[in-house]
Structure formats: C-alpha cells, structure tokens
Design a protein around this motif. Structure first.
Motif, PDB file in Angstrom:
ATOM      1  N   ASP A  94       0.825  -1.210   0.000  1.00  0.00           N
ATOM      2  CA  ASP A  94       0.000   0.000   0.000  1.00  0.00           C
ATOM      3  C   ASP A  94       0.858   1.258   0.000  1.00  0.00           C
ATOM      4  O   ASP A  94       0.547   2.247  -0.673  1.00  0.00           O
ATOM      5  N   ARG A  95       1.967   1.235   0.746  1.00  0.00           N
ATOM      6  CA  ARG A  95       2.850   2.398   0.777  1.00  0.00           C
ATOM      7  C   ARG A  95       3.478   2.643  -0.597  1.00  0.00           C
ATOM      8  O   ARG A  95       3.541   3.776  -1.068  1.00  0.00           O
ATOM      9  N   MET A  96       3.956   1.573  -1.254  1.00  0.00           N
ATOM     10  CA  MET A  96       4.555   1.711  -2.578  1.00  0.00           C
ATOM     11  C   MET A  96       3.534   2.209  -3.596  1.00  0.00           C
ATOM     12  O   MET A  96       3.831   3.045  -4.446  1.00  0.00           O
ATOM     13  N   ARG A  97       2.308   1.698  -3.505  1.00  0.00           N
ATOM     14  CA  ARG A  97       1.257   2.143  -4.422  1.00  0.00           C
ATOM     15  C   ARG A  97       0.954   3.621  -4.208  1.00  0.00           C
ATOM     16  O   ARG A  97       0.739   4.385  -5.145  1.00  0.00           O
ATOM     17  N   GLN A  98       0.959   4.039  -2.958  1.00  0.00           N
ATOM     18  CA  GLN A  98       0.676   5.428  -2.654  1.00  0.00           C
ATOM     19  C   GLN A  98       1.786   6.337  -3.165  1.00  0.00           C
ATOM     20  O   GLN A  98       1.537   7.437  -3.658  1.00  0.00           O
ATOM     21  N   LEU A  99       3.030   5.853  -3.073  1.00  0.00           N
ATOM     22  CA  LEU A  99       4.152   6.638  -3.592  1.00  0.00           C
ATOM     23  C   LEU A  99       4.071   6.792  -5.107  1.00  0.00           C
ATOM     24  O   LEU A  99       4.388   7.846  -5.656  1.00  0.00           O
ATOM     25  N   ARG A 100       3.654   5.716  -5.796  1.00  0.00           N
ATOM     26  CA  ARG A 100       3.544   5.783  -7.260  1.00  0.00           C
ATOM     27  C   ARG A 100       2.452   6.744  -7.697  1.00  0.00           C
ATOM     28  O   ARG A 100       2.525   7.355  -8.748  1.00  0.00           O
ATOM     29  N   GLU A 101       1.406   6.865  -6.879  1.00  0.00           N
ATOM     30  CA  GLU A 101       0.288   7.715  -7.250  1.00  0.00           C
ATOM     31  C   GLU A 101       0.534   9.186  -6.960  1.00  0.00           C
ATOM     32  O   GLU A 101      -0.208  10.055  -7.420  1.00  0.00           O
ATOM     33  N   LYS A 144       8.017  27.137  -4.788  1.00  0.00           N
ATOM     34  CA  LYS A 144       7.920  26.258  -3.614  1.00  0.00           C
ATOM     35  C   LYS A 144       7.231  24.943  -3.928  1.00  0.00           C
ATOM     36  O   LYS A 144       7.295  24.019  -3.151  1.00  0.00           O
ATOM     37  N   THR A 145       6.563  24.831  -5.054  1.00  0.00           N
ATOM     38  CA  THR A 145       5.779  23.630  -5.358  1.00  0.00           C
ATOM     39  C   THR A 145       6.663  22.403  -5.441  1.00  0.00           C
ATOM     40  O   THR A 145       6.353  21.344  -4.878  1.00  0.00           O
ATOM     41  N   ASP A 146       7.803  22.506  -6.135  1.00  0.00           N
ATOM     42  CA  ASP A 146       8.684  21.351  -6.285  1.00  0.00           C
ATOM     43  C   ASP A 146       9.259  20.916  -4.951  1.00  0.00           C
ATOM     44  O   ASP A 146       9.374  19.718  -4.655  1.00  0.00           O
ATOM     45  N   ASP A 147       9.627  21.877  -4.099  1.00  0.00           N
ATOM     46  CA  ASP A 147      10.139  21.521  -2.761  1.00  0.00           C
ATOM     47  C   ASP A 147       9.075  20.825  -1.940  1.00  0.00           C
ATOM     48  O   ASP A 147       9.348  19.865  -1.215  1.00  0.00           O
ATOM     49  N   ALA A 148       7.846  21.308  -2.055  1.00  0.00           N
ATOM     50  CA  ALA A 148       6.760  20.697  -1.282  1.00  0.00           C
ATOM     51  C   ALA A 148       6.525  19.266  -1.701  1.00  0.00           C
ATOM     52  O   ALA A 148       6.259  18.391  -0.882  1.00  0.00           O
ATOM     53  N   ILE A 149       6.631  18.994  -3.028  1.00  0.00           N
ATOM     54  CA  ILE A 149       6.439  17.613  -3.508  1.00  0.00           C
ATOM     55  C   ILE A 149       7.502  16.699  -2.934  1.00  0.00           C
ATOM     56  O   ILE A 149       7.211  15.599  -2.462  1.00  0.00           O
ATOM     57  N   GLU A 150       8.770  17.183  -2.975  1.00  0.00           N
ATOM     58  CA  GLU A 150       9.838  16.348  -2.421  1.00  0.00           C
ATOM     59  C   GLU A 150       9.620  16.096  -0.940  1.00  0.00           C
ATOM     60  O   GLU A 150       9.829  14.992  -0.426  1.00  0.00           O
ATOM     61  N   GLN A 151       9.150  17.140  -0.217  1.00  0.00           N
ATOM     62  CA  GLN A 151       8.931  16.978   1.217  1.00  0.00           C
ATOM     63  C   GLN A 151       7.810  15.980   1.484  1.00  0.00           C
ATOM     64  O   GLN A 151       7.871  15.182   2.405  1.00  0.00           O
ATOM     65  N   GLU A 152       6.757  15.985   0.650  1.00  0.00           N
ATOM     66  CA  GLU A 152       5.657  15.036   0.814  1.00  0.00           C
ATOM     67  C   GLU A 152       6.110  13.614   0.540  1.00  0.00           C
ATOM     68  O   GLU A 152       5.698  12.667   1.217  1.00  0.00           O
ATOM     69  N   ILE A 153       7.001  13.456  -0.449  1.00  0.00           N
ATOM     70  CA  ILE A 153       7.459  12.104  -0.795  1.00  0.00           C
ATOM     71  C   ILE A 153       8.255  11.500   0.350  1.00  0.00           C
ATOM     72  O   ILE A 153       8.144  10.319   0.654  1.00  0.00           O
ATOM     73  N   THR A 154       9.071  12.348   0.998  1.00  0.00           N
ATOM     74  CA  THR A 154       9.930  11.828   2.080  1.00  0.00           C
ATOM     75  C   THR A 154       9.283  11.939   3.443  1.00  0.00           C
ATOM     76  O   THR A 154       9.888  11.566   4.442  1.00  0.00           O
ATOM     77  N   SER A 155       8.053  12.458   3.531  1.00  0.00           N
ATOM     78  CA  SER A 155       7.431  12.635   4.846  1.00  0.00           C
ATOM     79  C   SER A 155       7.052  11.297   5.429  1.00  0.00           C
ATOM     80  O   SER A 155       6.668  10.374   4.725  1.00  0.00           O
ATOM     81  N   PRO A 156       7.120  11.129   6.769  1.00  0.00           N
ATOM     82  CA  PRO A 156       6.798   9.839   7.394  1.00  0.00           C
ATOM     83  C   PRO A 156       5.347   9.461   7.253  1.00  0.00           C
ATOM     84  O   PRO A 156       5.000   8.299   7.273  1.00  0.00           O
ATOM     85  N   ASN A 157       4.447  10.411   7.135  1.00  0.00           N
ATOM     86  CA  ASN A 157       3.033  10.070   6.996  1.00  0.00           C
ATOM     87  C   ASN A 157       2.761   9.314   5.722  1.00  0.00           C
ATOM     88  O   ASN A 157       1.925   8.422   5.664  1.00  0.00           O
ATOM     89  N   VAL A 158       3.478   9.677   4.645  1.00  0.00           N
ATOM     90  CA  VAL A 158       3.298   8.965   3.382  1.00  0.00           C
ATOM     91  C   VAL A 158       3.976   7.616   3.435  1.00  0.00           C
ATOM     92  O   VAL A 158       3.474   6.617   2.954  1.00  0.00           O
ATOM     93  N   ALA A 159       5.128   7.554   4.063  1.00  0.00           N
ATOM     94  CA  ALA A 159       5.858   6.289   4.144  1.00  0.00           C
ATOM     95  C   ALA A 159       5.104   5.276   4.967  1.00  0.00           C
ATOM     96  O   ALA A 159       5.224   4.083   4.754  1.00  0.00           O
ATOM     97  N   ASN A 160       4.296   5.717   5.925  1.00  0.00           N
ATOM     98  CA  ASN A 160       3.521   4.803   6.757  1.00  0.00           C
ATOM     99  C   ASN A 160       2.048   5.150   6.639  1.00  0.00           C
ATOM    100  O   ASN A 160       1.552   6.002   7.356  1.00  0.00           O
ATOM    101  N   PRO A 161       1.335   4.556   5.691  1.00  0.00           N
ATOM    102  CA  PRO A 161      -0.075   4.902   5.511  1.00  0.00           C
ATOM    103  C   PRO A 161      -0.915   4.597   6.727  1.00  0.00           C
ATOM    104  O   PRO A 161      -2.012   5.080   6.854  1.00  0.00           O
ATOM    105  N   ASP A 162      -0.405   3.748   7.620  1.00  0.00           N
ATOM    106  CA  ASP A 162      -1.154   3.410   8.824  1.00  0.00           C
ATOM    107  C   ASP A 162      -0.793   4.325   9.980  1.00  0.00           C
ATOM    108  O   ASP A 162      -1.161   4.068  11.125  1.00  0.00           O
ATOM    109  N   GLY A 163      -0.037   5.369   9.726  1.00  0.00           N
ATOM    110  CA  GLY A 163       0.391   6.251  10.799  1.00  0.00           C
ATOM    111  C   GLY A 163      -0.776   6.872  11.525  1.00  0.00           C
ATOM    112  O   GLY A 163      -0.778   6.993  12.744  1.00  0.00           O
TER     113      GLY A 163
END
Length: 559
Positions: free
Chosen positions: A383-390, A482-501
């Motif tokens: 689920d985490r990998m699928r969320q990252l791809r999306e 700031k949009t590109d920085d925000a995307i990178e921050q979202e990709i590396t954020s722990p909430n995205v890495a752990n969908p069950d957070g």
C-alpha cells in the motif's frame, strides 16, 4: 465430557471418567450398548434410553455396590450429576457437625431409582425420609431399598399429590432434620419439555434422551413455582430443618428465587453450579440458623484458580548458529543470540521492551505494544509503494525551476524596491504640491484647485493598483518555486511512508494494546521462548505477535 474439570472436587468421575471398554468386558448387560468405531474409539448412544439405563445401573454396581431396577417409563438419573449434589450437601452440613450424630435428610420426590437416599446412605450412613407421589416410582423405590438392605436407613413414604414438606413431617413433629434435597420438575408444559418455547434456537439439541413421567418432569408453573412452594413450606417449618435445598434446571430461575428468599427475610442463602459432561445444573440452599457456615460457590473458585498458560516455541541449535552470523557480535552465544534477534525484530516493529531481572540461564524482556505493527506487514508495504507511485512527481528540470524561481524572487524584490522609490517620489511630489497648494490657499485661491486634486488622487490610485498587481505576480512565482520543494517533502514525509500512521496514532492515544513478559530460556543446546500475558485489550494480539516473532527469526536465518 467438556465440563468434567468443573465437577465437585470430590466427585470420583472428575479426573477419571467411566472406562466404557473396561465396563463392557466386565458387565455383559452393558456390552450390548457399547459401540466401537473404525479408529477404535468406544462410545455410547446417550439418546437410547436403554443404553443410559444400562450405564447408570453399571456405574452404581461397579463404584458403589448398589443393584437397582429402573423402568424406561420413568426418569433415568445420571450418576455423576447426582453425586455432585450429594457432595454439595456434605459441604452444607459438614462444618461443625458431630461425627457421632446421625445425619437425617429428606428427599422430596425420590423417583423410581431412589438414587439420592441410596448414595447418601451407602457413602455416609445418612438416614433418609424419601417421599413419592407416583405409584410406579414408589413401588420401584421400595424395591431398590430392600434389595440393597438399606431399609433401616431409608424410609420411603407415599404422599398425596402436591405434597412437599408439611404433610411429610406431620407425624414427626419432634425430629429436626439436617437437610432436604429435591430434583423438581423443570417444565411447565409439554412444549417447554420439548424445548420448543424455552430453549434458545442457537443452542445445539440435547445430547441425551429426556425420559420421565408426567409428575417427574412437569408441574404447574414449572420449577420456579415448585420451588416457591418449598420456600413457603420452609417459612412455616423454619428450624425444623437446618438446610433447605433444591436443584434447578434453568439458570434464569436462580435470581427470582434468591430475590424471593431475600424478601421473606431468610438470613442464610447460597447457591452453586453442578457441571458434568455437557450438562449444567444449579442448586439453591437456604437456612434459618445463624450458626451454619455457607460454602463458597465452586464457580467463583474456578475463575480464581484458572491458570493462564504461556505461549511457547523453541529455537533449535542449528537455527541459533545461523542466527549468530546475522544479528550477534562475536563472543555472544546461546540464548543471547536469540535475544538479540528478538530485540532487532521488536525494534523494527516499534514494540517497546526492556530487560528485567531474571534467573540463571534466562533472559527476560518486558514488552509493551503500542500499535499493531505485525499484522498484514506485506500488505502495508504494498500500500505504501502504491501510494508513492500515485503521488505527483517533480519535472526533470527541477534545478532549473529552482534557479528560475530564485531569479524571479530577485526581480520581484528589485521591482518592489523600484516601486517603493517611485512611490516615494510621488509622495514627495504630492507633498510638495500639497504644500504649494497650502501656500496658495493662504495668499490666493486657485481657479481650478479642486479639479487638480481629483486628478492627483486618480493618478495615485492607478499607481497603487499597478503595485498590487506586481506584488501578486511575485507571490505567484514564489508559490510556483515552492511547489517542487513541497512535492519532495511530501514524498519523504513519514506520513506517506507509513499509511497506517494515522491509525497507529489513534490506536496509541496514550494507551497500549497489551503488555507481556518474554522469557528466553536455555533448553539444552536449544532456546525455549515463553510469552506470559500481563494485561491489555486482547490476548489474541499476543498470540499474533508470538507467531510473527517465530516466523521472522527463521526468515533472518534464511535471508
């Protein structure tokens, strides 16, 4: 026999149920009803009245030396259940009783078998007054007493219908009995006896046959009204008996009867459970004597004494050797290797642990699970990998975008500075003009002064609008940067890495799922792991964690 462990502690069948194979070889009349399946298991058909009768007669003969006859048209008692009742009466009258004194009891509705008086007289030497209203039951009961030579201890009397205690004790006004016991009719009508309007539909059908005559299984109002009549008699007889008791077939009858006794002011009331085979019965006892000692209900003792077995598994020596190369440093041996592997897995699961003092050749870890991180681990990863791809990805020229953004920011700031200078000049000019206008006002008023002032205000408004437009352009370009920085921050954020957070935070909520103690013990060259439940929401969670730890230890070895 599912409830045998909950039998009365002195019941001989509690730890040693009847051996059908042995009884069949010894008693040919019982052998006809014993069946052996293809696996060699011996069984008895408890829905066959003749088989049940053969078992009862055989057990009484083998274990108590009693010979009885029971007609199929009347109630066929089961020996373990009746023995439970006898032992409970022993508990009621046992404390403080003079052993040399003859114990006297009354059996209300003794039945054709006369089983309670026969058991009580044979085991304890009690004297019984056994009453019966049915002619067939009375005749069989007298015959069974006589053929066992117990007529000096058991007196069977025929009483009129609806007679309980009052009429039976008319001729014996001076005798104080120690107890009375009764197996009352459980049902109020035929439908209730068949279980059509009294048995829960979700319950399985009875596993044994229901035999018995009309007077033995049915009475007006069922067992509830029958026992209330005994209570009414006891309120008149009071201390003529030390203990009054009745067996109940329905648990729902217990509470209203206890309430009835409380309303009548009866000082001593107790109850118990009779467990045997797949059958449960309940019993109620009360007394008007203040010096009697009430036994504690066995059901409460069972709940207090019920042990909690730990969850265990073993890690073999060969696994420990392979595990050492994966997780442990040099010099670490045996159970320390297994403990290191466990700690590694627990750390990955974010299960809190700490070492606690323990005995020799043993390591103990106290675990506190905050969130369920060991269930559906692979699915969570997918689920985490699928969320990252999306998620929206940054363009390849991200650095150029950043440089362009910085350039635009500089231009914005320069424009802002220029705009400020122009505004300052305009303000100074307007201030000078205003001052000049003031001077003219003092000397001579201008011909078109009002029109000039309106024109000046109009020019100022246009300048302000241009300034606001330039500010908004700068903010837009800054937001784009700031949009590109925000995307990178979202990709590396722990909430995205752990969908069950989010769920995990909800689960924790400052609480815990469970706590347990893990002991890693030395078992020869192997390691033995025990997990002891301490407290928490659900013991199944500890079972799941134990299974996960065991599997992960083996995965560490083969990885």
């Amino acid at each position: 026999m599912a409830l045998n462990r909950s039998m009365h502690p002195r019941n001989r069948y509690k730890d040693k149920p009847p051996d059908f194979t042995y009884l069949a070889t010894k008693y040919t009349e019982f052998q006809h009803y014993v069946h052996t399946n293809l696996t060699g298991k011996v069984s008895l058909n408890f829905k066959d009245p003749e088989a049940v009768r053969a078992l009862t007669c055989t057990l009484l003969k083998e274990d108590f030396g009693l010979t009885i006859d029971i007609p199929l048209e009347r109630l066929i008692p089961t020996v373990p259940l009746r023995l439970n009742y006898i032992h409970w009466v022993e508990d009621l009258i046992g404390s403080g009783t003079d052993e040399s004194k003859l114990i006297r009891g009354i059996d209300i509705g003794t039945g054709a078998s006369c089983i309670y008086p026969l058991l009580g007289a044979t085991m304890n030497g009690w004297f019984f007054l056994a009453t019966e209203v049915d002619d067939m039951c009375f005749n069989y009961a007298k015959k069974n007493v006589e053929q066992n030579n117990l007529s000096d201890l058991i007196k069977v009397v025929k009483v009129p219908q609806k007679t309980l205690l009052m009429d039976a004790l008319k001729e014996e006004s001076e005798i104080v009995y120690d107890f009375c016991m009764c197996n009352p009719p459980f049902f109020a009508n035929q439908l209730e006896a068949k279980g059509e309007n009294s048995r829960n539909a979700s319950r399985p059908p009875p596993s044994s046959v229901n035999t018995g005559g009309i007077t033995e299984i049915m009475a007006e109002g069922g067992e509830l009204e029958f026992v209330k009549r005994i209570i009414h008699d006891s309120l008149q007889l009071k201390k003529r008996l030390r203990w009054y008791s009745c067996m109940l077939g329905k648990k729902c009858s217990l509470t209203p009867l206890k309430e009835e006794l409380r309303q009548q002011g009866v000082p001593k009331v107790t109850h118990t459970e009779f467990c045997q085979g797949r059958t449960m019965r309940w019993a109620l006892a009360w007394s008007f004597y203040d010096d009697v000692i009430m036994p504690s209900p066995p059901s409460k003792k069972r709940k207090l004494e019920k042990p909690r077995k730990p969850i265990t598994f073993t890690v073999l020596e060969s696994t420990i050797k392979e595990l050492k190369n994966k997780v442990a440093s040099s010099g670490v041996e045996g159970i320390e290797v297994v403990t290191a592997g466990m700690e590694k897995i627990l750390t990955e699961l974010k299960v809190l642990y700490k070492r606690v003092p323990c005995g020799k050749d043993e390591v103990s870890l106290f675990l506190t699970a905050i969130q369920n991180s060991w269930v559906h681990v692979r699915r969570k990863k997918r689920d985490r990998m699928r969320q990252l791809r999306e998620l929206p990805r940054a363009a390849p020229d991200v650095p150029k975008s950043k440089e362009a953004a910085r350039t635009s920011e500089k231009q914005c700031s320069a424009n802002i500075g220029t705009l400020s200078a122009e505004e300052e000049s305009d303000i100074s000019n307007s201030a000078g003009n205003s001052a000049g206008a003031g001077e003219m006002t003092e000397e001579e008023p201008p011909v078109n002064g009002g029109d000039n002032l309106l024109n000046k205000l109009h020019v100022d408004q246009e300048n302000n609008m241009e300034t606001e437009e330039k500010f908004s352009e700068c903010e837009t370009s800054s937001a784009a940067c700031k949009t590109d920085d925000a995307i990178e921050q979202e990709i590396t954020s722990p909430n995205v890495a752990n969908p069950d957070g989010e769920d995990a935070s909800k689960e924790s909520g400052g609480c815990f799922l469970f706590k347990c103690l893990m002991n890693v013990k030395k078992d020869g060259k192997n390691a033995h792991i025990e997990m002891h439940w301490v407290e928490g929401q659900n013991r199944d969670l500890m079972n799941q964690l134990s299974t996960y730890l065991r599997n992960q230890i083996f995965k560490l070895v083969v990885s």
